[in-house]
Every structure is written in C-alpha cells, then in structure tokens.
Scaffold this motif. Structure first.
Motif, PDB file in Angstrom:
ATOM      1  N   GLU A  64       0.836  -1.205   0.000  1.00  0.00           N
ATOM      2  CA  GLU A  64       0.000   0.000   0.000  1.00  0.00           C
ATOM      3  C   GLU A  64       0.872   1.257   0.000  1.00  0.00           C
ATOM      4  O   GLU A  64       0.576   2.226  -0.695  1.00  0.00           O
ATOM      5  N   ARG A  65       1.971   1.235   0.790  1.00  0.00           N
ATOM      6  CA  ARG A  65       2.902   2.368   0.786  1.00  0.00           C
ATOM      7  C   ARG A  65       3.532   2.536  -0.598  1.00  0.00           C
ATOM      8  O   ARG A  65       3.614   3.647  -1.121  1.00  0.00           O
ATOM      9  N   LYS A  66       3.943   1.409  -1.175  1.00  0.00           N
ATOM     10  CA  LYS A  66       4.537   1.476  -2.510  1.00  0.00           C
ATOM     11  C   LYS A  66       3.534   1.997  -3.524  1.00  0.00           C
ATOM     12  O   LYS A  66       3.885   2.798  -4.399  1.00  0.00           O
ATOM     13  N   GLN A  67       2.277   1.575  -3.408  1.00  0.00           N
ATOM     14  CA  GLN A  67       1.245   2.045  -4.327  1.00  0.00           C
ATOM     15  C   GLN A  67       1.047   3.552  -4.170  1.00  0.00           C
ATOM     16  O   GLN A  67       0.934   4.270  -5.158  1.00  0.00           O
ATOM     17  N   ARG A  68       1.014   4.035  -2.926  1.00  0.00           N
ATOM     18  CA  ARG A  68       0.882   5.481  -2.701  1.00  0.00           C
ATOM     19  C   ARG A  68       2.073   6.214  -3.303  1.00  0.00           C
ATOM     20  O   ARG A  68       1.912   7.256  -3.945  1.00  0.00           O
ATOM     21  N   ASP A  69       3.265   5.665  -3.089  1.00  0.00           N
ATOM     22  CA  ASP A  69       4.460   6.294  -3.651  1.00  0.00           C
ATOM     23  C   ASP A  69       4.390   6.335  -5.178  1.00  0.00           C
ATOM     24  O   ASP A  69       4.731   7.345  -5.800  1.00  0.00           O
ATOM     25  N   VAL A  70       3.966   5.229  -5.773  1.00  0.00           N
ATOM     26  CA  VAL A  70       3.852   5.169  -7.230  1.00  0.00           C
ATOM     27  C   VAL A  70       2.800   6.162  -7.713  1.00  0.00           C
ATOM     28  O   VAL A  70       3.000   6.851  -8.720  1.00  0.00           O
ATOM     29  N   GLU A  71       1.674   6.253  -7.009  1.00  0.00           N
ATOM     30  CA  GLU A  71       0.638   7.206  -7.391  1.00  0.00           C
ATOM     31  C   GLU A  71       1.154   8.640  -7.282  1.00  0.00           C
ATOM     32  O   GLU A  71       0.882   9.463  -8.160  1.00  0.00           O
ATOM     33  N   GLU A  72       1.904   8.926  -6.220  1.00  0.00           N
ATOM     34  CA  GLU A  72       2.472  10.268  -6.073  1.00  0.00           C
ATOM     35  C   GLU A  72       3.471  10.549  -7.191  1.00  0.00           C
ATOM     36  O   GLU A  72       3.489  11.646  -7.764  1.00  0.00           O
ATOM     37  N   THR A  73       4.297   9.556  -7.502  1.00  0.00           N
ATOM     38  CA  THR A  73       5.264   9.718  -8.589  1.00  0.00           C
ATOM     39  C   THR A  73       4.550   9.926  -9.916  1.00  0.00           C
ATOM     40  O   THR A  73       4.947  10.793 -10.711  1.00  0.00           O
ATOM     41  N   ALA A  74       3.500   9.153 -10.144  1.00  0.00           N
ATOM     42  CA  ALA A  74       2.732   9.307 -11.382  1.00  0.00           C
ATOM     43  C   ALA A  74       2.095  10.688 -11.451  1.00  0.00           C
ATOM     44  O   ALA A  74       2.104  11.332 -12.509  1.00  0.00           O
ATOM     45  N   ALA A  75       1.566  11.154 -10.324  1.00  0.00           N
ATOM     46  CA  ALA A  75       0.966  12.493 -10.307  1.00  0.00           C
ATOM     47  C   ALA A  75       2.031  13.553 -10.591  1.00  0.00           C
ATOM     48  O   ALA A  75       1.779  14.511 -11.328  1.00  0.00           O
ATOM     49  N   ALA A  76       3.219  13.374 -10.025  1.00  0.00           N
ATOM     50  CA  ALA A  76       4.303  14.326 -10.279  1.00  0.00           C
ATOM     51  C   ALA A  76       4.715  14.294 -11.753  1.00  0.00           C
ATOM     52  O   ALA A  76       4.969  15.341 -12.362  1.00  0.00           O
TER      53      ALA A  76
END
Length: 163
Positions: A64-76
């Motif tokens: 879940e942390r990795k998914q949040r990180d990936v989502e944040e990276t994708a948003a960036a």
C-alpha cells in the motif's frame, strides 16, 4: 450360573473387562499422548497461521505504501508533463508569431518589389508609347526637306563633337 444368563450383566462385565485390559496395556496413555500431540500440532499451526497473517499484513502495508508512492510519482510525472506541454505550447506560439512576422515582412517586400516592377513597367510602356506617339507626330509633320536638314545638322554636330 444363572448370573451368566442375564445379558445385561454379561455385557457390563465384558465392558468392564475390556476397559481393564485397555488400562493394563496403557492404551489410555497412548490416547492422551496422541491427543496432546494433536493439540501441539494444532497450536503450532495456529502460531504459524498467526505469524503468516502478521507477515501478510506487513506485506500488504508495504505494498500500500509502494502504491501510494507510485501514485504520487505518477501524479508528479503528469504535472511535469503538463508543465512541459505548456512550455512547449508557449514556445510554439512564439515561434509561430516570429514565423508569421517573417512571412508578413517577406510578403510586404515581395509586394513592394512587385509595385516597383509594375511602376517601372508602366514607365517603360509610357516611354514606348510616348516615343511611338512622338515618332508618329514627327513623321506626320516632317517633310523630306526638313528631314534632310535635320540629318545634315546632326552630322555637323557629330563632326564638331568628335573633333
């Protein structure tokens, strides 16, 4: 031996004898050991299941942390791409404005050149028409004697200019 004809009593004695034989050979200990072993195995399996559950929960939290990180990276990345697209669009607008300005200047230069050429062509045509008209007027008003006099005067003038 009348007692042996009572089936209830015979069954009770056989039942009691059967349990005494089982007790004598320690079958009850084997049963208890088997039950204890099964309880230990169940306890071990429960502990293993608890450990696996905790491990699964930690893995889930990690993913879940990795998914949040990936989502944040994708948003960036999307935000950066939008910024880059805006910058590219602005540069394209500027380049288009410069290109349009250059083409307008080139068109104005071509129009000015065409105007100059047209004025020159009109002047040349006017000179040709005036020359032709003058030639016609002179030809119409000139007699042979006047023409000869003019030729003689031109020859004399050329003689003076050459000497």
């Amino acid at each position: 031996m009348a007692i042996l004809y009572d089936t209830y009593l015979v069954v009770a004695l056989a039942f009691l004898g059967f349990f005494l034989v089982l007790w004598r050979y320690g079958v009850h200990n084997m049963i208890f050991k088997s039950l204890d072993a099964r309880a230990d195995r169940i306890r071990f399996e429960l502990e293993e299941a608890t450990r696996l559950r905790e491990e699964a929960q930690s893995l889930l939290a990690s993913y879940e942390r990795k998914q949040r990180d990936v989502e944040e990276t994708a948003a960036a990345i999307v935000a950066r791409a939008k910024e880059d697209a805006q910058i590219a669009a602005e540069e394209a607008r500027k380049a288009l404005a410069v290109s349009i300005e250059r083409r307008v200047k080139s068109a104005k230069d071509q129009i000015a050149a065409a105007e100059t050429a047209a004025v020159r062509a009109v002047k040349d045509r006017a000179v040709d028409v005036a020359s032709a008209a003058a030639a016609d007027v002179i030809a119409a008003s000139m007699t042979d004697a006047a023409a000869n006099a003019r030729v003689d005067a031109a020859i004399a003038e050329i003689g003076r200019k050459l000497h």
